[in-house]
Each structure stands twice: as C-alpha cells, then as structure tokens.
Design an enzyme around this catalytic site. Structure first.
Site, mmCIF file in Angstrom:
data_model
loop_
_atom_site.group_PDB
_atom_site.id
_atom_site.type_symbol
_atom_site.label_atom_id
_atom_site.label_comp_id
_atom_site.label_asym_id
_atom_site.label_seq_id
_atom_site.Cartn_x
_atom_site.Cartn_y
_atom_site.Cartn_z
ATOM 1 N N CYS A 26 0.850 -1.196 0.000
ATOM 2 C CA CYS A 26 0.000 0.000 0.000
ATOM 3 C C CYS A 26 0.880 1.238 0.000
ATOM 4 O O CYS A 26 1.685 1.444 0.889
ATOM 5 C CB CYS A 26 -0.902 0.012 1.229
ATOM 6 S SG CYS A 26 -1.889 1.520 1.390
ATOM 7 N N GLU A 75 -4.371 -8.857 -2.146
ATOM 8 C CA GLU A 75 -4.394 -8.899 -0.677
ATOM 9 C C GLU A 75 -3.659 -7.693 -0.126
ATOM 10 O O GLU A 75 -2.655 -7.255 -0.693
ATOM 11 C CB GLU A 75 -3.741 -10.201 -0.206
ATOM 12 C CG GLU A 75 -3.667 -10.371 1.308
ATOM 13 C CD GLU A 75 -2.355 -9.874 1.909
ATOM 14 O OE1 GLU A 75 -2.260 -9.792 3.150
ATOM 15 O OE2 GLU A 75 -1.427 -9.558 1.133
ATOM 16 N N ARG A 135 -5.441 -12.095 12.639
ATOM 17 C CA ARG A 135 -4.767 -11.420 11.527
ATOM 18 C C ARG A 135 -5.808 -11.037 10.471
ATOM 19 O O ARG A 135 -6.222 -11.855 9.646
ATOM 20 C CB ARG A 135 -3.697 -12.329 10.920
ATOM 21 C CG ARG A 135 -2.788 -11.637 9.917
ATOM 22 C CD ARG A 135 -1.769 -12.606 9.326
ATOM 23 N NE ARG A 135 -0.745 -11.916 8.562
ATOM 24 C CZ ARG A 135 0.373 -11.421 9.083
ATOM 25 N NH1 ARG A 135 0.625 -11.553 10.363
ATOM 26 N NH2 ARG A 135 1.257 -10.790 8.318
ATOM 27 N N ARG A 172 -7.024 -9.126 7.165
ATOM 28 C CA ARG A 172 -6.528 -8.612 5.892
ATOM 29 C C ARG A 172 -7.708 -8.438 4.953
ATOM 30 O O ARG A 172 -8.715 -9.151 5.045
ATOM 31 C CB ARG A 172 -5.508 -9.565 5.257
ATOM 32 C CG ARG A 172 -4.188 -9.675 6.021
ATOM 33 C CD ARG A 172 -3.419 -8.370 5.971
ATOM 34 N NE ARG A 172 -2.115 -8.432 6.595
ATOM 35 C CZ ARG A 172 -1.852 -8.150 7.860
ATOM 36 N NH1 ARG A 172 -2.860 -7.814 8.677
ATOM 37 N NH2 ARG A 172 -0.628 -8.192 8.335
#
Length: 375
Positions: free
Chosen positions: A120, A167, A210, A212
């Site tokens: 990102c 992802e 986690r 995502r």
C-alpha cells in the site's frame, strides 16, 4: 551478496546485446541476469496444470503455495527483496524477477489468474496528467501512476486474466479517508472486472488474529455483467490453538534477557497509566496470538510465550511459519532476523488456499457456462 561473472562474447553477439539494450532500455548486466535466470525456468503450462497464475509482490511464496494446492502452475513471479528471492528460489526452484516496475507487461506470459499482495502506497489524484490513457482523457493508469498498484493495473489491462486475487492490510479501506480504496475500486471496475472484497481474519484457520482485506475480480468482457462471488469459507472442523504450533524444545537464545524483559514491563506499565493499550502480549496457549508483524525480530513483544521459572521467550522462526500456516517442509534458509521479517509480512496460507479454492470453483463454473452458451 552479488557475485561478479565476467564473460567474453563474439563481436556479433556483443552488437546484438548493445542493440537489444538500446531498444529495451535495459542494461547489459540486466539482460545477462535475465538470460541466466531463464535457465532455471520450468516448462510453461505443464499439461497436468488445472490453470495458470502469476505471483506478483510474491514475498516468500505464501500465495503461490495456496494456488498451487488448487492445481495451478505458476508461470511468472516477481519480488524485489533479495532475501525473499532466496527463500522463494530455495523452496520453489524459481527465481522471481526483481523490480516489477522494470518489467514490460507485454513480456509477461498469458495466465488465468493474477495473484498479488501489493504494498500500500499513498495515492494522489493531484497533478493527474491529461495524457490519453486507453482512449480516456484521464483514467486508472493516471490515477495509480507512481504506486505499485499501477503495475497490477497495467498487467491486468494488457493480459486480461480470467480472475485475480489481491491482498492488503485491513486499513487499506480507510487509508486517506477512503480515497485510496475508492481509486483502487474505480480502477479495477474501469478495467471491466466484476470486483468483490471482504476483510477476513486468519484466526479462522490458524491461532493468530490477523485481519486482511482480499479483493477478487472476474473478467466481465469474458463472463458478462452478472457475475456473483461469495467469500463463503469452510473452516476446519478442529481449530488449532497456539500451543499446537509450539516446538517441544527451544534453545535458550529465544528467552528474553532480564534487561529486555524489564524494559518491556516498564514500557507497558507507562502506557497503561496513560490509558493506552500498548505493551507486550502473553497470549493464552489455548487461544490465539496477536498479529505477527515484520517487526517481530526487534523484541518479539507482540507474541511472547510464558515459561515456568524464567522470562518469557520469543517464537522461533519455525513457530512463526506454523502460525502463518506454512507447511512443515517449507525450508527456512535465511537468518532468524530475515525469517521473522518474511513471515511477518506473509499471508495465512490456509486462508488464501480456501479463497483460491472458491475463485477456481467460480472460474470453472463461469467457463462451463460460457462454453454451454456457445454450443
């Protein structure tokens, strides 16, 4: 560490190399490296492969493992980090191409699925050029220029795979007050893909919290406008606990020193007094751990394992691999520091495997429907 190799070539080959360098803008060194790497390439599209895919921003191959488990053959991979390249080569026998920005999208082999855990980066529409992008005054190529997402966009535009999986971190959706997410969605939809997204927690499959965001797309030019996709995951019947991934015997070097353990306790106490939640994590071994991060190598503070009669310890690299769902035969051939960074940046393999299964199932159903419509 890079090694120098000196080769002598004929005048004719030297002239051809110079001409190719001038035409492509690649250095002689880069051309030579590509030529050597081609010696290690596997045959394209093995006959037994159910589908083909490419692996961009490949890291250490977590996404590749997932799609390979569904019968896919990886035709191309890209990863700029030299230590990740080493881990990838040691486990798959393929050396990823380096900087994807230097790769011409026309040179990438045709494939069925594009897979990318793209980094990102900040997006900015300010100063968007007025160049003609694919017949538009402005467009997705302009808006994403200068970001690594741009490389995903240009490859999708050129190769038009049947489907893709992207992802990223959960916060991508809120980055820059949602403007980054809007640009990404607009870009993918402008490419004529039906796009679906969901934030998923790897804790469904491994003892680690986690979250995502996953983005799935299918080619509307191939499959039409009425494509639907559901992230309906089938969790395992028996869920692993943190204790299930721990090694029975661990070297003393993973135990925190008195100095570090005292520092972490004082640091946590200071933030608790200020009303903050920062501090170390000592998870219940019957439950799940916090998110493993790329900074784990620094002090291991987010996931510490209690030890009777002594200071807590870090996870070992193998335990980190298990926490991410990597198989036991995955080779760890880099230093502990590098391994911690690599696994902290990777994906939960069983989660991505399940998503890959859903993508391939949908892609095959769409292909059958298209074939039936033509018959």
């Amino acid at each position: 560490m890079a090694k120098q190799i000196h080769l002598t070539v004929s005048d004719r080959i030297g002239e051809q190399l110079a001409a190719y360098s001038a035409r492509t803008g690649k250095s002689i060194n880069a051309i030579g490296t590509e030529a050597f790497l081609s010696l290690f390439e596997k045959p394209k599209r093995p006959q037994e492969a159910a589908f083909t895919f490419i692996d961009l921003f490949a890291g250490i191959g977590g996404m590749r493992l997932a799609f390979s488990r569904q019968g896919g053959a990886c035709l191309f991979s890209s990863e700029w980090d030299a230590y990740c390249q080493k881990a990838y080569f040691d486990n798959f026998g393929d050396m990823p191409v380096g900087d994807i920005r230097a790769v011409d999208e026309k040179d990438i082999p045709p494939h069925d699925v594009l897979v990318a855990g793209f980094p990102c980066q900040p997006f900015s529409i300010a100063g968007v050029s007025k160049k003609n992008s694919l017949g538009r005054a402005t467009g997705f190529l302009d808006k994403t220029q200068g970001t690594l997402f741009f490389d995903v966009v240009r490859i999708l535009n050129e190769k038009r795979p049947k489907a893709f999986l992207l992802e990223n971190v959960k916060n991508l959706k809120s980055h820059d007050k949602g403007r980054t997410w809007d640009i990404i969605m607009d870009a993918l939809q402008e490419l004529d893909y039906a796009v679906f997204s969901m934030v998923l927690d790897g804790q469904i499959f491994v003892p680690q919290h986690r979250e995502r965001v996953f983005i799935v797309g299918f080619d509307r030019r191939r499959y039409g406008e009425s494509v639907h996709f559901d992230f309906h995951l089938d969790p395992p019947a028996e869920k692993k606990a943190l204790r299930d991934i721990l090694e029975p015997e661990v070297h003393e070097k993973y135990t925190l020193s008195d100095k570090l353990w005292t520092y972490l306790q004082n640091y946590a106490a200071k933030h608790r007094a200020a009303g903050n939640g920062f501090g170390y994590g000592l998870p219940d071994l019957g439950g799940a751990a916090r998110t493993l991060s790329a900074r784990y190598y620094k002090d291991g503070s987010e996931i510490l394992i209690r030890q009777e009669g002594k200071n807590p310890r870090r996870l070992t690299p193998r335990e980190c691999a298990r926490l991410q769902g990597f198989p036991e035969d995955y080779k760890i051939t880099v230093s502990n520091t590098r391994a911690y960074k690599q696994f902290g940046n990777s994906v939960v393999v069983p989660l991505v495997t399940e998503i890959a299964s859903l993508i391939i199932e949908k892609m095959n159903a769409l292909d059958r429907a298209c074939k039936a419509g033509k018959d």
